[in-house]
Design a protein around this motif. Structure first.
Motif, PDB file in Angstrom:
ATOM      1  N   LEU A 124      93.455  92.105  39.795  1.00  0.00           N
ATOM      2  CA  LEU A 124      93.770  91.027  39.760  1.00  0.00           C
ATOM      3  C   LEU A 124      93.557  90.249  41.518  1.00  0.00           C
ATOM      4  CD1 LEU A 124      96.707  91.029  37.597  1.00  0.00           C
ATOM      5  CD2 LEU A 124      94.468  90.341  37.046  1.00  0.00           C
ATOM      6  N   ARG A 125      93.803  91.181  42.376  1.00  0.00           N
ATOM      7  CA  ARG A 125      93.790  90.659  43.672  1.00  0.00           C
ATOM      8  C   ARG A 125      92.205  90.977  44.103  1.00  0.00           C
ATOM      9  NH1 ARG A 125      97.007  94.120  47.375  1.00  0.00           N
ATOM     10  NH2 ARG A 125      95.487  94.325  48.790  1.00  0.00           N
ATOM     11  N   TRP A 126      91.419  90.337  43.615  1.00  0.00           N
ATOM     12  CA  TRP A 126      89.979  90.904  43.708  1.00  0.00           C
ATOM     13  C   TRP A 126      89.365  90.578  44.895  1.00  0.00           C
ATOM     14  CZ3 TRP A 126      86.996  86.989  45.521  1.00  0.00           C
ATOM     15  CH2 TRP A 126      87.402  85.650  44.953  1.00  0.00           C
ATOM     16  N   CYS A 127      89.820  89.891  45.724  1.00  0.00           N
ATOM     17  CA  CYS A 127      89.215  89.797  47.257  1.00  0.00           C
ATOM     18  C   CYS A 127      89.389  91.013  47.927  1.00  0.00           C
ATOM     19  CB  CYS A 127      89.918  88.646  48.146  1.00  0.00           C
ATOM     20  SG  CYS A 127      92.007  88.917  48.101  1.00  0.00           S
ATOM     21  N   SER A 128      90.081  91.855  47.648  1.00  0.00           N
ATOM     22  CA  SER A 128      90.523  93.100  48.677  1.00  0.00           C
ATOM     23  C   SER A 128      89.387  94.075  48.214  1.00  0.00           C
ATOM     24  CB  SER A 128      91.834  93.955  48.482  1.00  0.00           C
ATOM     25  OG  SER A 128      92.874  93.009  48.815  1.00  0.00           O
ATOM     26  N   GLY A 185     101.481  89.368  53.898  1.00  0.00           N
ATOM     27  CA  GLY A 185     100.112  90.040  53.953  1.00  0.00           C
ATOM     28  C   GLY A 185     100.045  90.885  52.839  1.00  0.00           C
ATOM     29  N   PRO A 186      98.704  91.454  52.670  1.00  0.00           N
ATOM     30  CA  PRO A 186      98.302  92.095  51.422  1.00  0.00           C
ATOM     31  C   PRO A 186      99.536  93.366  51.407  1.00  0.00           C
ATOM     32  CG  PRO A 186      96.442  91.692  52.759  1.00  0.00           C
ATOM     33  CD  PRO A 186      97.436  91.180  53.550  1.00  0.00           C
ATOM     34  N   THR A 187      99.737  93.597  50.043  1.00  0.00           N
ATOM     35  CA  THR A 187     100.687  94.586  49.740  1.00  0.00           C
ATOM     36  C   THR A 187     100.095  95.992  49.533  1.00  0.00           C
ATOM     37  OG1 THR A 187     100.440  93.893  47.351  1.00  0.00           O
ATOM     38  CG2 THR A 187     102.436  93.305  48.414  1.00  0.00           C
ATOM     39  N   SER A 218      95.682  89.263  58.603  1.00  0.00           N
ATOM     40  CA  SER A 218      95.191  89.107  57.307  1.00  0.00           C
ATOM     41  C   SER A 218      93.927  88.004  57.493  1.00  0.00           C
ATOM     42  CB  SER A 218      96.221  88.548  56.329  1.00  0.00           C
ATOM     43  OG  SER A 218      97.374  89.451  56.106  1.00  0.00           O
ATOM     44  N   CYS A 219      93.570  87.441  56.400  1.00  0.00           N
ATOM     45  CA  CYS A 219      92.700  86.254  56.530  1.00  0.00           C
ATOM     46  C   CYS A 219      93.609  85.201  57.159  1.00  0.00           C
ATOM     47  CB  CYS A 219      92.174  85.846  55.327  1.00  0.00           C
ATOM     48  SG  CYS A 219      90.753  87.124  54.637  1.00  0.00           S
ATOM     49  N   ARG A 220      92.792  84.234  57.522  1.00  0.00           N
ATOM     50  CA  ARG A 220      93.643  83.065  58.115  1.00  0.00           C
ATOM     51  C   ARG A 220      94.340  82.182  57.139  1.00  0.00           C
ATOM     52  NH1 ARG A 220      90.767  78.212  61.749  1.00  0.00           N
ATOM     53  NH2 ARG A 220      89.398  78.093  59.980  1.00  0.00           N
TER      54      ARG A 220
HETATM   55  S1  SF4 Z   1      93.780  89.514  53.754  1.00  0.00           S
HETATM   56 FE1  SF4 Z   1      94.487  88.285  52.069  1.00  0.00          FE
HETATM   57  S2  SF4 Z   1      92.991  86.747  51.212  1.00  0.00           S
HETATM   58 FE2  SF4 Z   1      91.893  88.092  52.891  1.00  0.00          FE
HETATM   59  S3  SF4 Z   1      90.845  89.757  51.474  1.00  0.00           S
HETATM   60 FE3  SF4 Z   1      92.913  90.464  51.933  1.00  0.00          FE
HETATM   61  S4  SF4 Z   1      94.376  90.083  50.530  1.00  0.00           S
HETATM   62 FE4  SF4 Z   1      92.499  88.631  50.147  1.00  0.00          FE
END
Ligand code: SF4
Length: 323
Positions: free
Chosen positions: A133-137, A321-323, A229-231
């Protein structure tokens, strides 16, 4: 050596691949490798560009320049890798395959993938530890590094150690990570292990190692962010959205407009404007014009060494930030 964290026989590896975000934890992991006696010419940094080498939608514009300057200072090669079109293209994917991965190599740019099954996104990644579900990572970092390793024959010739900088203190999910294990790319044709050397480190120890090196932390920390993290990270706190709206209105506007057009918000209940209404800009972001200008600039121009070194305002602060 870190008591309590399993660690490998470093002499068994010829190559050390550091997944390098430019954040404090991956920087401390790199400095720790050097302190343990790993020669710089056996280390390579791999940085994943979340925006796919395009204009900034999610990430800090300065990050690639920062990691490049840092790699040059330490004297280790840096390889950038990215998914074509980055976060924005994956977000808009509609009945089409995930874009190919591109990766820098010693001999040029390699490519992999791009012909998988068709699929549709449209939703921002969810703020969960579940990477489906948190596909970006997964799509923009983990799978990108895996593709870069799997598609370079140079990784076949001798064992490789992948080093990442997760810490248990960051989240309950990270506290369950295994410190040392076979890497997901290990196979019949290549030996690749995965080590998380700072998994049990405190934030205090992380900053102490960086302070000793005199290396300038990424500008995000100086502006008040506690993690790199990402901005416009999906995990952004109310204070971070308030800060972004104040000092980076264009970047804030890109996410706000995407939410408006799609009717889908990053946060499960509130759009980013209402999130920002509930926060307050970090004072440090309003009082460090040089760092602010650098943070928004793709070209890195600040000295990478900071002498005297100063603990940034974000240290020991907001840990969103990401868990
Ligand atoms: S820093 Fe945040 S937005 Fe960027 S890839 Fe990781 S979880 Fe996704």
């Amino acid at each position: 050596m870190s008591a309590g964290v399993a660690y490998p026989d470093l002499g068994a590896y010829r190559r050390f691949v550091v997944a390098f975000s430019g954040g404090k934890d991956s920087l401390a992991a790199l400095l720790y490798l050097l302190e343990l006696g790993v020669p710089a010419d056996a280390i390579e940094l791999h940085h994943h560009d979340v925006d796919g080498r395009g204009s900034s939608f999610m990430d800090w514009p300065c990050t690639a320049g920062y990691v490049r300057a840092l790699a040059a200072h330490i004297g280790v090669p840096l390889y950038l890798s990215w998914r074509e079109g980055g976060f924005a293209r994956e977000l808009e994917r509609s009945s089409s395959p995930t874009a190919p991965v591109l990766f820098e190599t010693p001999g040029g740019i390699g490519t992999a993938g791009g012909s998988g099954p068709a699929g549709t996104r449209g939703l921002f990644p969810q703020t969960t530890a579940d990477l489906r579900l948190r596909w970006c990572s997964a799509a923009l970092k983990i799978d990108v590094l895996a593709a870069a390793i799997r598609n370079q024959a140079r990784f076949h010739d001798s064992p490789t150690l992948v080093v990442t900088g997760e810490r248990a203190e960051e989240s309950p999910a990270r506290a369950r990570y295994v410190p040392f294990q076979p890497h997901r790319t290990s196979s019949r044709v290549r030996i690749v292990d995965h080590w998380r050397p700072v998994l049990d480190w405190t934030e205090e120890r992380i900053w102490a190692v960086i302070a000793e090196s005199l290396i300038r932390p990424h500008p995000a920390y100086v502006l008040g962010w506690g993690r790199l993290s990402c901005r416009t990270c999906i995990f952004g706190s109310a204070d971070q959205w308030a800060t972004l709206r104040h000092v980076f209105p264009a970047a804030f506007g890109l996410v706000r407009d995407r939410e408006k057009v799609s009717g889908k918000t990053i946060h499960r209940a509130l759009d980013v404007s209402r999130r920002a209404d509930r926060g307050r800009p970090y004072p440090a972001a309003l009082t460090h014009p040089d760092e602010l200008a650098q943070a928004g600039d793709e070209t890195w121009h600040l000295p990478i060494i900071m002498d005297p070194w100063m603990l940034p305002a974000g240290a020991f602060g907001d840990a969103a930030g990401p868990t």
